[in-house]
Motif scaffolding. Structure first.
Motif, PDB file in Angstrom:
ATOM      1  N   PRO A   1      16.320 -12.695  46.398  1.00  0.00           N
ATOM      2  CA  PRO A   1      16.880 -14.051  46.442  1.00  0.00           C
ATOM      3  C   PRO A   1      18.224 -14.140  45.729  1.00  0.00           C
ATOM      4  CG  PRO A   1      14.574 -14.084  45.748  1.00  0.00           C
ATOM      5  CD  PRO A   1      15.015 -12.650  45.714  1.00  0.00           C
ATOM      6  N   LEU A   2      19.079 -15.014  46.244  1.00  0.00           N
ATOM      7  CA  LEU A   2      20.377 -15.293  45.627  1.00  0.00           C
ATOM      8  C   LEU A   2      20.349 -16.712  45.075  1.00  0.00           C
ATOM      9  CD1 LEU A   2      22.833 -13.832  48.298  1.00  0.00           C
ATOM     10  CD2 LEU A   2      22.275 -12.845  46.068  1.00  0.00           C
ATOM     11  N   ARG A   3      20.170 -16.825  43.787  1.00  0.00           N
ATOM     12  CA  ARG A   3      20.147 -18.149  43.135  1.00  0.00           C
ATOM     13  C   ARG A   3      21.478 -18.328  42.409  1.00  0.00           C
ATOM     14  NH1 ARG A   3      14.988 -15.867  42.354  1.00  0.00           N
ATOM     15  NH2 ARG A   3      13.341 -17.007  43.477  1.00  0.00           N
ATOM     16  N   LEU A   4      22.503 -18.678  43.188  1.00  0.00           N
ATOM     17  CA  LEU A   4      23.863 -18.733  42.672  1.00  0.00           C
ATOM     18  C   LEU A   4      24.458 -20.124  42.852  1.00  0.00           C
ATOM     19  CD1 LEU A   4      25.237 -15.419  44.256  1.00  0.00           C
ATOM     20  CD2 LEU A   4      24.436 -15.742  41.908  1.00  0.00           C
ATOM     21  N   ALA A   5      25.290 -20.514  41.896  1.00  0.00           N
ATOM     22  CA  ALA A   5      26.101 -21.715  42.039  1.00  0.00           C
ATOM     23  C   ALA A   5      27.415 -21.328  42.696  1.00  0.00           C
ATOM     24  CB  ALA A   5      26.349 -22.344  40.669  1.00  0.00           C
ATOM     25  N   PRO A   6      28.154 -22.295  43.270  1.00  0.00           N
ATOM     26  CA  PRO A   6      29.441 -21.965  43.871  1.00  0.00           C
ATOM     27  C   PRO A   6      30.354 -21.224  42.901  1.00  0.00           C
ATOM     28  CG  PRO A   6      28.806 -24.187  44.478  1.00  0.00           C
ATOM     29  CD  PRO A   6      27.796 -23.713  43.479  1.00  0.00           C
ATOM     30  N   GLY A   7      30.932 -20.118  43.375  1.00  0.00           N
ATOM     31  CA  GLY A   7      31.810 -19.299  42.554  1.00  0.00           C
ATOM     32  C   GLY A   7      31.094 -18.214  41.776  1.00  0.00           C
ATOM     33  N   GLU A   8      29.765 -18.276  41.688  1.00  0.00           N
ATOM     34  CA  GLU A   8      29.024 -17.262  40.957  1.00  0.00           C
ATOM     35  C   GLU A   8      28.795 -16.022  41.815  1.00  0.00           C
ATOM     36  OE1 GLU A   8      26.478 -19.773  37.646  1.00  0.00           O
ATOM     37  OE2 GLU A   8      25.440 -19.016  39.423  1.00  0.00           O
ATOM     38  N   GLN A   9      28.415 -14.941  41.158  1.00  0.00           N
ATOM     39  CA  GLN A   9      28.299 -13.646  41.820  1.00  0.00           C
ATOM     40  C   GLN A   9      27.022 -12.936  41.392  1.00  0.00           C
ATOM     41  OE1 GLN A   9      31.911 -11.287  41.976  1.00  0.00           O
ATOM     42  NE2 GLN A   9      30.784  -9.414  41.530  1.00  0.00           N
ATOM     43  N   ALA A  10      26.428 -12.197  42.323  1.00  0.00           N
ATOM     44  CA  ALA A  10      25.289 -11.331  42.038  1.00  0.00           C
ATOM     45  C   ALA A  10      25.688  -9.895  42.350  1.00  0.00           C
ATOM     46  CB  ALA A  10      24.077 -11.734  42.870  1.00  0.00           C
ATOM     47  N   ASP A  11      25.274  -8.957  41.494  1.00  0.00           N
ATOM     48  CA  ASP A  11      25.627  -7.555  41.630  1.00  0.00           C
ATOM     49  C   ASP A  11      24.361  -6.710  41.659  1.00  0.00           C
ATOM     50  OD1 ASP A  11      28.747  -7.599  41.057  1.00  0.00           O
ATOM     51  OD2 ASP A  11      27.794  -8.908  39.590  1.00  0.00           O
ATOM     52  N   PHE A  12      24.367  -5.688  42.514  1.00  0.00           N
ATOM     53  CA  PHE A  12      23.216  -4.819  42.670  1.00  0.00           C
ATOM     54  C   PHE A  12      23.678  -3.374  42.779  1.00  0.00           C
ATOM     55  CE2 PHE A  12      22.454  -8.908  44.683  1.00  0.00           C
ATOM     56  CZ  PHE A  12      21.253  -9.311  44.127  1.00  0.00           C
ATOM     57  N   VAL A  13      22.753  -2.460  42.489  1.00  0.00           N
ATOM     58  CA  VAL A  13      23.014  -1.034  42.648  1.00  0.00           C
ATOM     59  C   VAL A  13      22.091  -0.493  43.742  1.00  0.00           C
ATOM     60  CG1 VAL A  13      21.341  -0.371  40.843  1.00  0.00           C
ATOM     61  CG2 VAL A  13      23.227   1.165  41.438  1.00  0.00           C
ATOM     62  N   ILE A  14      22.627   0.410  44.552  1.00  0.00           N
ATOM     63  CA  ILE A  14      21.835   1.097  45.576  1.00  0.00           C
ATOM     64  C   ILE A  14      21.876   2.593  45.287  1.00  0.00           C
ATOM     65  CG2 ILE A  14      21.538   1.622  48.019  1.00  0.00           C
ATOM     66  CD1 ILE A  14      22.893  -0.956  48.733  1.00  0.00           C
ATOM     67  N   ASP A  15      20.697   3.182  45.124  1.00  0.00           N
ATOM     68  CA  ASP A  15      20.549   4.632  45.045  1.00  0.00           C
ATOM     69  C   ASP A  15      19.791   5.057  46.301  1.00  0.00           C
ATOM     70  OD1 ASP A  15      21.736   5.162  42.435  1.00  0.00           O
ATOM     71  OD2 ASP A  15      20.025   4.069  41.609  1.00  0.00           O
ATOM     72  N   PRO A  16      20.497   5.463  47.361  1.00  0.00           N
ATOM     73  CA  PRO A  16      19.849   5.679  48.661  1.00  0.00           C
ATOM     74  C   PRO A  16      18.740   6.739  48.584  1.00  0.00           C
ATOM     75  CG  PRO A  16      22.248   5.731  48.855  1.00  0.00           C
ATOM     76  CD  PRO A  16      21.930   5.771  47.405  1.00  0.00           C
ATOM     77  N   PRO A  17      17.562   6.438  49.118  1.00  0.00           N
ATOM     78  CA  PRO A  17      16.488   7.440  49.119  1.00  0.00           C
ATOM     79  C   PRO A  17      16.708   8.547  50.142  1.00  0.00           C
ATOM     80  CG  PRO A  17      15.773   5.434  50.222  1.00  0.00           C
ATOM     81  CD  PRO A  17      17.116   5.143  49.634  1.00  0.00           C
ATOM     82  N   GLU A  18      17.591   8.311  51.103  1.00  0.00           N
ATOM     83  CA  GLU A  18      17.927   9.325  52.105  1.00  0.00           C
ATOM     84  C   GLU A  18      19.335   9.067  52.619  1.00  0.00           C
ATOM     85  OE1 GLU A  18      15.760   8.981  55.819  1.00  0.00           O
ATOM     86  OE2 GLU A  18      15.176   6.930  55.309  1.00  0.00           O
ATOM     87  N   THR A  19      19.943  10.087  53.180  1.00  0.00           N
ATOM     88  CA  THR A  19      21.282   9.951  53.746  1.00  0.00           C
ATOM     89  C   THR A  19      21.167   9.458  55.187  1.00  0.00           C
ATOM     90  OG1 THR A  19      22.164  11.716  52.360  1.00  0.00           O
ATOM     91  CG2 THR A  19      23.399  11.166  54.354  1.00  0.00           C
ATOM     92  N   ARG A  20      21.748   8.292  55.468  1.00  0.00           N
ATOM     93  CA  ARG A  20      21.736   7.733  56.824  1.00  0.00           C
ATOM     94  C   ARG A  20      22.636   6.508  56.848  1.00  0.00           C
ATOM     95  NH1 ARG A  20      18.689   3.047  57.030  1.00  0.00           N
ATOM     96  NH2 ARG A  20      17.061   2.776  55.444  1.00  0.00           N
ATOM     97  N   GLU A  21      22.768   5.889  58.001  1.00  0.00           N
ATOM     98  CA  GLU A  21      23.503   4.633  58.119  1.00  0.00           C
ATOM     99  C   GLU A  21      22.610   3.479  57.688  1.00  0.00           C
ATOM    100  OE1 GLU A  21      26.570   3.126  61.319  1.00  0.00           O
ATOM    101  OE2 GLU A  21      24.550   2.552  61.958  1.00  0.00           O
ATOM    102  N   TYR A  22      23.100   2.664  56.806  1.00  0.00           N
ATOM    103  CA  TYR A  22      22.387   1.484  56.324  1.00  0.00           C
ATOM    104  C   TYR A  22      23.151   0.228  56.747  1.00  0.00           C
ATOM    105  CZ  TYR A  22      19.680   4.485  53.126  1.00  0.00           C
ATOM    106  OH  TYR A  22      18.848   5.444  52.590  1.00  0.00           O
ATOM    107  N   THR A  23      22.420  -0.871  56.825  1.00  0.00           N
ATOM    108  CA  THR A  23      23.016  -2.192  57.009  1.00  0.00           C
ATOM    109  C   THR A  23      22.760  -3.002  55.753  1.00  0.00           C
ATOM    110  OG1 THR A  23      22.650  -2.148  59.398  1.00  0.00           O
ATOM    111  CG2 THR A  23      23.053  -4.291  58.398  1.00  0.00           C
TER     112      THR A  23
END
Length: 361
Positions: free
Chosen positions: A271-293
């Motif tokens: 979920p994104l519980r953000l006010a206008p102008g706020e930002q959410a940041d995440f890290v992705i450590d891919p479990p496999e090499t492939r094309e992601y969306t």
């Protein structure tokens, strides 16, 4: 006589989908030029003999090249000003690079072309052979260091302070046009209107009150401002970062804490519980090499950007902006197992019922 002024390039107003509510439109105007927080902005100084503008030689039918290369002492002033902005502790950092293809900010020193900069993300519209910032006079001269601080402020997304609708400035318009038409600026009426007299939309300005001490404020000689009365004899900002400048930078770009970012795992919506102008940041450590969306969901306007960590630095991979559109931001990218990626989502506004979210799959 007035001083030498920064001259922003005139651009068409951004086109938004008709029928947007005032709240959505205001949020889009306020944030359209701002970077996502955590961005590393790379800057490059043009340094080759081929770097420059080709201009005609009057009366000859020929042309000549005017250099964009600046002396080392000029570059040192700009480097020091980048450090001053960075030392505020914002989530934006600056790194000098020697390859223009790696730079978002490309800096020239063409004398006589004025001092100017693209505003925020607008620099991404320029080709790799083009400048996004120029310094047209000697930055080592007394009082001119503020020019570099000012142009970097534009690169961060800030606009001219005297054009704030909250300033309450009543100009002697014809005196302003006459003053800027002469040396050292030689501006047309159109350029003067765009950079001096034109009022910005309230959503565009750096704050809700006028800051005459801002680094984004021009100095003005006497006789140009009729009101407020205390500035009839002239307006002389100090040419340094004001408390309000620093507050603006830290509000839009608060310090980033990369080690504690939550994980964005495949097929798990967050979920994104953000006010206008706020930002959410995440890290992705891919479990496999492939094309992601990677994409957002729900009734929201946002900017979605993907970075790859290289040499302990987040480098841009892809980005999408769905501001004002009826669809959500999605992007595809090949992610490699063993490498780390960052997803940053900055919200313009959430304009409908229901939850908004981000997911990779």
């Amino acid at each position: 006589m007035t001083g030498r002024y920064c001259s922003l390039a005139q651009q068409s107003a951004p086109a938004f989908t008709p029928g947007l509510t005032a709240e959505r439109l205001g949020a889009l105007i306020a944030g359209r030029a701002m970077w996502v927080n955590g961005t590393v902005l790379h800057y490059y100084f043009f340094d080759g003999a081929e770097d420059g503008s080709v201009i005609p030689v009057p009366g000859t039918g020929q042309s000549r090249r005017v250099s964009w290369v600046g002396a080392e002492e000029q570059r040192d002033v700009v480097r020091a000003c980048f450090r001053e902005w960075q030392d505020l502790g914002t989530g934006i950092s600056f790194v000098e690079v020697g390859d223009r293809s790696e730079a978002e900010l490309r800096i020239g020193f063409q004398v006589g072309d004025g001092s100017w900069s693209a505003v925020g993300k607008d620099c991404l519209q320029a080709g790799q052979q083009e400048r996004t910032m120029n310094f047209g006079w000697d930055l080592t001269a007394p009082g001119e260091r503020g020019t570099a601080l000012h142009e970097i402020g534009h690169a961060l997304g800030m606009l001219h302070e005297h054009q704030s609708p909250y300033a309450g400035i009543h100009w002697d318009d014809e005196a302003v046009y006459a003053d800027l038409a002469g040396p050292p600026n030689f501006w047309s009426r159109e350029t003067t209107f765009f950079n001096i007299l034109r009022k910005l939309d309230p959503a565009e300005v750096n704050g809700s009150v006028w800051d005459p001490q801002s680094i984004m404020e021009y100095p003005f000689s006497g006789g140009l401002i009729l009101e407020p009365e205390q500035f009839r004899a002239g307006l002389n900002p100090p040419g340094t970062l004001s408390p309000a400048d620093k507050e603006f930078a830290l509000r839009w770009y608060p310090p980033a804490d990369l080690p504690r970012l939550p994980a964005l795992e495949p097929f798990r919506s967050v979920p994104l519980r953000l006010a206008p102008g706020e930002q959410a940041d995440f890290v992705i450590d891919p479990p496999e090499t492939r094309e992601y969306t990677v994409g957002t969901f729900g009734a929201n306007d946002c900017v979605l950007v993907l970075f790859e960590e290289r040499d302990d630095e987040p480098r841009y991979v892809a980005g999408r902006d769905d501001g004002g559109q009826p669809h959500n931001a999605t992007m595809k990218a090949r992610l490699v197992k063993g490498r780390r990626y960052y997803v940053r989502v900055r919200l313009y506004s959430a304009w409908g019922p229901g939850e908004t979210a981000v997911m990779c799959w």
